[in-house]
Design a protein around this motif. Structure first.
Motif, PDB file in Angstrom:
ATOM      1  N   PRO A 149     -38.009 -11.618  -8.163  1.00 52.46           N
ATOM      2  CA  PRO A 149     -37.475 -10.273  -7.900  1.00 52.46           C
ATOM      3  C   PRO A 149     -38.539  -9.209  -7.672  1.00 52.46           C
ATOM      4  O   PRO A 149     -38.255  -8.184  -7.052  1.00 52.46           O
ATOM      5  CB  PRO A 149     -36.657  -9.975  -9.158  1.00 52.46           C
ATOM      6  CG  PRO A 149     -37.273 -10.832 -10.226  1.00 52.46           C
ATOM      7  CD  PRO A 149     -37.715 -12.081  -9.525  1.00 52.46           C
ATOM      8  N   ASP A 150     -39.759  -9.440  -8.171  1.00 54.39           N
ATOM      9  CA  ASP A 150     -40.802  -8.433  -8.050  1.00 54.39           C
ATOM     10  C   ASP A 150     -41.809  -8.733  -6.936  1.00 54.39           C
ATOM     11  O   ASP A 150     -42.802  -8.003  -6.789  1.00 54.39           O
ATOM     12  CB  ASP A 150     -41.565  -8.299  -9.381  1.00 54.39           C
ATOM     13  CG  ASP A 150     -40.707  -7.676 -10.468  1.00 54.39           C
ATOM     14  OD1 ASP A 150     -39.705  -7.017 -10.127  1.00 54.39           O
ATOM     15  OD2 ASP A 150     -41.031  -7.860 -11.657  1.00 54.39           O
ATOM     16  N   TYR A 151     -41.569  -9.770  -6.159  1.00 58.47           N
ATOM     17  CA  TYR A 151     -42.479 -10.101  -5.063  1.00 58.47           C
ATOM     18  C   TYR A 151     -42.407  -8.991  -4.006  1.00 58.47           C
ATOM     19  O   TYR A 151     -41.316  -8.467  -3.715  1.00 58.47           O
ATOM     20  CB  TYR A 151     -42.093 -11.453  -4.450  1.00 58.47           C
ATOM     21  CG  TYR A 151     -43.136 -12.034  -3.534  1.00 58.47           C
ATOM     22  CD1 TYR A 151     -44.253 -12.688  -4.048  1.00 58.47           C
ATOM     23  CD2 TYR A 151     -43.006 -11.941  -2.148  1.00 58.47           C
ATOM     24  CE1 TYR A 151     -45.212 -13.230  -3.205  1.00 58.47           C
ATOM     25  CE2 TYR A 151     -43.964 -12.487  -1.304  1.00 58.47           C
ATOM     26  CZ  TYR A 151     -45.069 -13.130  -1.831  1.00 58.47           C
ATOM     27  OH  TYR A 151     -46.022 -13.663  -1.003  1.00 58.47           O
ATOM     28  N   ASP A 155     -38.576   0.387  -9.575  1.00 52.35           N
ATOM     29  CA  ASP A 155     -39.190  -0.942  -9.633  1.00 52.35           C
ATOM     30  C   ASP A 155     -40.537  -0.958  -8.905  1.00 52.35           C
ATOM     31  O   ASP A 155     -41.490  -1.611  -9.350  1.00 52.35           O
ATOM     32  CB  ASP A 155     -38.253  -1.987  -9.041  1.00 52.35           C
ATOM     33  CG  ASP A 155     -37.052  -2.265  -9.930  1.00 52.35           C
ATOM     34  OD1 ASP A 155     -37.140  -1.996 -11.146  1.00 52.35           O
ATOM     35  OD2 ASP A 155     -36.015  -2.733  -9.417  1.00 52.35           O
ATOM     36  N   GLN A 156     -40.630  -0.267  -7.778  1.00 49.87           N
ATOM     37  CA  GLN A 156     -41.896  -0.228  -7.048  1.00 49.87           C
ATOM     38  C   GLN A 156     -42.982   0.491  -7.836  1.00 49.87           C
ATOM     39  O   GLN A 156     -44.137   0.066  -7.844  1.00 49.87           O
ATOM     40  CB  GLN A 156     -41.686   0.439  -5.683  1.00 49.87           C
ATOM     41  CG  GLN A 156     -40.942  -0.437  -4.679  1.00 49.87           C
ATOM     42  CD  GLN A 156     -40.693   0.296  -3.376  1.00 49.87           C
ATOM     43  OE1 GLN A 156     -40.352   1.476  -3.374  1.00 49.87           O
ATOM     44  NE2 GLN A 156     -40.846  -0.405  -2.266  1.00 49.87           N
ATOM     45  N   VAL A 157     -42.624   1.581  -8.486  1.00 48.22           N
ATOM     46  CA  VAL A 157     -43.603   2.285  -9.319  1.00 48.22           C
ATOM     47  C   VAL A 157     -44.100   1.364 -10.427  1.00 48.22           C
ATOM     48  O   VAL A 157     -45.300   1.306 -10.737  1.00 48.22           O
ATOM     49  CB  VAL A 157     -42.989   3.568  -9.909  1.00 48.22           C
ATOM     50  CG1 VAL A 157     -43.912   4.167 -10.969  1.00 48.22           C
ATOM     51  CG2 VAL A 157     -42.731   4.594  -8.814  1.00 48.22           C
ATOM     52  N   ARG A 158     -43.176   0.581 -11.007  1.00 48.79           N
ATOM     53  CA  ARG A 158     -43.542  -0.335 -12.094  1.00 48.79           C
ATOM     54  C   ARG A 158     -44.403  -1.487 -11.596  1.00 48.79           C
ATOM     55  O   ARG A 158     -45.410  -1.842 -12.223  1.00 48.79           O
ATOM     56  CB  ARG A 158     -42.267  -0.890 -12.747  1.00 48.79           C
ATOM     57  CG  ARG A 158     -42.498  -1.983 -13.795  1.00 48.79           C
ATOM     58  CD  ARG A 158     -41.185  -2.436 -14.409  1.00 48.79           C
ATOM     59  NE  ARG A 158     -40.230  -2.871 -13.406  1.00 48.79           N
ATOM     60  CZ  ARG A 158     -40.216  -4.087 -12.842  1.00 48.79           C
ATOM     61  NH1 ARG A 158     -41.153  -4.974 -13.185  1.00 48.79           N
ATOM     62  NH2 ARG A 158     -39.304  -4.415 -11.951  1.00 48.79           N
ATOM     63  N   VAL A 159     -44.034  -2.068 -10.441  1.00 57.17           N
ATOM     64  CA  VAL A 159     -44.702  -3.279  -9.954  1.00 57.17           C
ATOM     65  C   VAL A 159     -45.932  -2.953  -9.106  1.00 57.17           C
ATOM     66  O   VAL A 159     -46.995  -3.566  -9.266  1.00 57.17           O
ATOM     67  CB  VAL A 159     -43.716  -4.146  -9.134  1.00 57.17           C
ATOM     68  CG1 VAL A 159     -44.421  -5.347  -8.521  1.00 57.17           C
ATOM     69  CG2 VAL A 159     -42.553  -4.601 -10.018  1.00 57.17           C
ATOM     70  N   LEU A 160     -45.792  -1.991  -8.195  1.00 54.70           N
ATOM     71  CA  LEU A 160     -46.845  -1.706  -7.227  1.00 54.70           C
ATOM     72  C   LEU A 160     -47.701  -0.501  -7.595  1.00 54.70           C
ATOM     73  O   LEU A 160     -48.839  -0.394  -7.142  1.00 54.70           O
ATOM     74  CB  LEU A 160     -46.223  -1.479  -5.840  1.00 54.70           C
ATOM     75  CG  LEU A 160     -45.325  -2.599  -5.297  1.00 54.70           C
ATOM     76  CD1 LEU A 160     -44.684  -2.151  -3.992  1.00 54.70           C
ATOM     77  CD2 LEU A 160     -46.107  -3.882  -5.111  1.00 54.70           C
ATOM     78  N   THR A 199     -44.287   2.203  -1.983  1.00 52.69           N
ATOM     79  CA  THR A 199     -43.675   3.184  -2.885  1.00 52.69           C
ATOM     80  C   THR A 199     -43.535   4.530  -2.188  1.00 52.69           C
ATOM     81  O   THR A 199     -42.483   5.189  -2.266  1.00 52.69           O
ATOM     82  CB  THR A 199     -44.533   3.340  -4.158  1.00 52.69           C
ATOM     83  OG1 THR A 199     -44.752   2.058  -4.755  1.00 52.69           O
ATOM     84  CG2 THR A 199     -43.845   4.245  -5.156  1.00 52.69           C
ATOM     85  N   LEU A 200     -44.584   4.949  -1.500  1.00 54.25           N
ATOM     86  CA  LEU A 200     -44.540   6.215  -0.768  1.00 54.25           C
ATOM     87  C   LEU A 200     -43.488   6.171   0.337  1.00 54.25           C
ATOM     88  O   LEU A 200     -42.780   7.162   0.577  1.00 54.25           O
ATOM     89  CB  LEU A 200     -45.916   6.518  -0.181  1.00 54.25           C
ATOM     90  CG  LEU A 200     -47.059   6.704  -1.194  1.00 54.25           C
ATOM     91  CD1 LEU A 200     -48.394   6.829  -0.472  1.00 54.25           C
ATOM     92  CD2 LEU A 200     -46.814   7.936  -2.073  1.00 54.25           C
TER      93      LEU A 200
END
Length: 314
Positions: free
Chosen positions: A119-121, A154-159, A166-167
Motif C-alpha cells: 500500500p505504501d509503494y 499517507d504521502q507526507v508519512r511515506v514520502l 506530495t506537492l
C-alpha cells in the motif's frame, strides 16, 4: 541510452520525433533480441506512450492493449513494467473520454498494486492519486477531495512533505476545492504551495510553473481578470525561455493568455492571439492534434465575440 534519448525528446515537447526514434529502436531490438525480449517490450512502451502524447490516442490505446498480454506472458502480471503499462493504458482511456472505463481500470490496477507492491509503494500512491483525479472529473468532487486528503496524509508519512508527489497532490487538492466553489481557498492553498515549491525546487521547475498557472487561474475566477492576464503573460515568457516556443505547455499557455485577454474585455485581441496560436500548433503539433482542434473552436468563439462587440459599438 538510445531509449533514454528518445524519451528525453518527448519530454522536451518533441513527441513525434520521440515516436520516430522509438520506432527505429523497436525495429533494431526486434531484429537483434527478438520480439519478446524485455528491451524490445520497453521500446513498445515508449513508442505507444509518445504516440499518445503526439495526439494519436486511439492508436496508442491499441498499442498498449496489444502490449499488456505480451508483458504478462514474458514478465508476469505483477511485474512493475506490466503494471506501469496498465496505468498508461488507463490514463489514455480517460484522455479519450472513457472516464468510466478508466476508473474501472485504475480501480483494478490499484488492487493489484496493493497486493503485489504494497500500500505504501510509490506507484500504488500514484494510482490512488490518478483514481481520485478521475473521480473528480467524473463529477464526484466531494469524494475526490476526501480521497486526496487521505492520500496526502499517507504521502507526507511515506514520502515526506517536500516530495514532488506530495506537492503534486496538494496542487490537485487545491484545484478541486476551487471547482467545489471555494475559489478563495484554492488561491490561498496554491499561494502557500508556490512558496514551498520555490523553497524546495528551482524557480524554473515544471511544477513551479504549473502552480503559477493554476494560481493565476483561481485569482482570475475570483475576479482579478486583468491581474491574471498579466501573470499568465509573465509565465509565458518563462515557458518560452525554459521549454522553447513550440513545447506543448508553452502553446497551452498561449491559449490560456488569449482566453484571459478575452475575459478582460479584449475579444478582438483574444481572437488574434488564438489565430497566431493556431498557426503555431498546426506547425508544431499537426492539424489533427486535440489541442489544435480545441484552438479552432476557441478561435471561432472569440471571433464571434469580437463581431458582437463590433456590432454593439456600431
Amino acid at each position: 541510452m538510445l531509449l533514454y534519448a528518445a524519451d528525453t525528446l518527448g519530454k522536451m515537447g518533441q513527441a513525434s520525433a520521440a515516436v520516430e526514434q522509438c520506432t527505429r529502436l523497436h525495429a533494431i531490438t526486434n531484429r537483434l533480441l527478438g520480439p519478446h525480449h524485455p528491451d524490445t517490450l520497453s521500446t513498445r512502451v515508449f513508442q505507444a506512450r509518445w504516440r499518445g502524447e503526439a495526439g494519436d490516442v486511439a492508436e496508442a490505446i491499441a498499442a498498449f492493449t496489444d502490449l499488456v498480454p505480451d508483458q504478462v506472458r514474458v514478465l508476469g502480471p505483477d511485474h512493475p513494467n506490466t503494471l506501469t503499462t496498465r496505468s498508461f493504458l488507463a490514463h489514455l482511456q480517460a484522455q479519450a473520454g472513457d472516464l468510466a472505463g478508466a476508473i474501472a481500470a485504475f480501480t483494478e490496477l490499484l488492487a493489484d498494486e496493493i497486493r503485489a507492491l504494497g500500500p505504501d509503494y510509490p506507484n500504488t500512491l500514484i494510482t490512488r492519486g490518478r483514481l481520485a483525479d478521475l473521480q473528480g472529473r467524473a463529477g464526484d468532487v466531494a469524494g475526490a477531495i476526501a480521497a486526496f486528503t487521505e492520500l496526502l496524509a499517507d504521502q507526507v508519512r511515506v514520502l515526506g512533505p517536500h516530495h514532488l508527489d506530495t506537492l503534486t497532490t496538494r496542487s490537485l487538492l487545491a484545484n478541486l476545492r476551487g471547482k467545489a466553489g471555494d475559489v478563495a481557498g484554492a488561491a490561498a492553498a496554491l499561494t502557500e504551495l508556490l512558496a514551498d515549491e520555490m523553497r524546495v525546487l528551482r524557480p524554473d521547475h515544471p511544477s513551479v510553473l504549473t502552480t503559477r498557472n493554476e494560481l493565476a487561474r483561481w485569482r482570475g475566477e475570483a475576479g482579478d481578470v486583468v491581474g491574471t492576464a498579466a501573470a499568465v503573460a509573465d509565465l509565458l515568457t518563462d515557458y518560452i525561455r525554459v521549454l522553447g516556443p513550440d513545447h506543448p505547455k508553452t502553446l497551452a499557455t498561449r491559449g490560456i493568455l488569449a482566453y484571459w485577454r478575452g475575459r478582460a474585455g479584449d475579444a478582438t485581441g483574444a481572437a488574434a492571439a488564438y489565430e497566431d496560436l493556431l498557426a503555431a500548433q498546426m506547425r508544431a503539433l499537426g492539424p489533427e492534434h486535440p489541442s489544435t482542434l480545441a484552438t479552432r473552436e476557441d478561435l471561432a468563439h472569440w471571433r464571434a465575440e469580437a463581431d458582437r462587440a463590433g456590432s454593439s459599438d456600431g
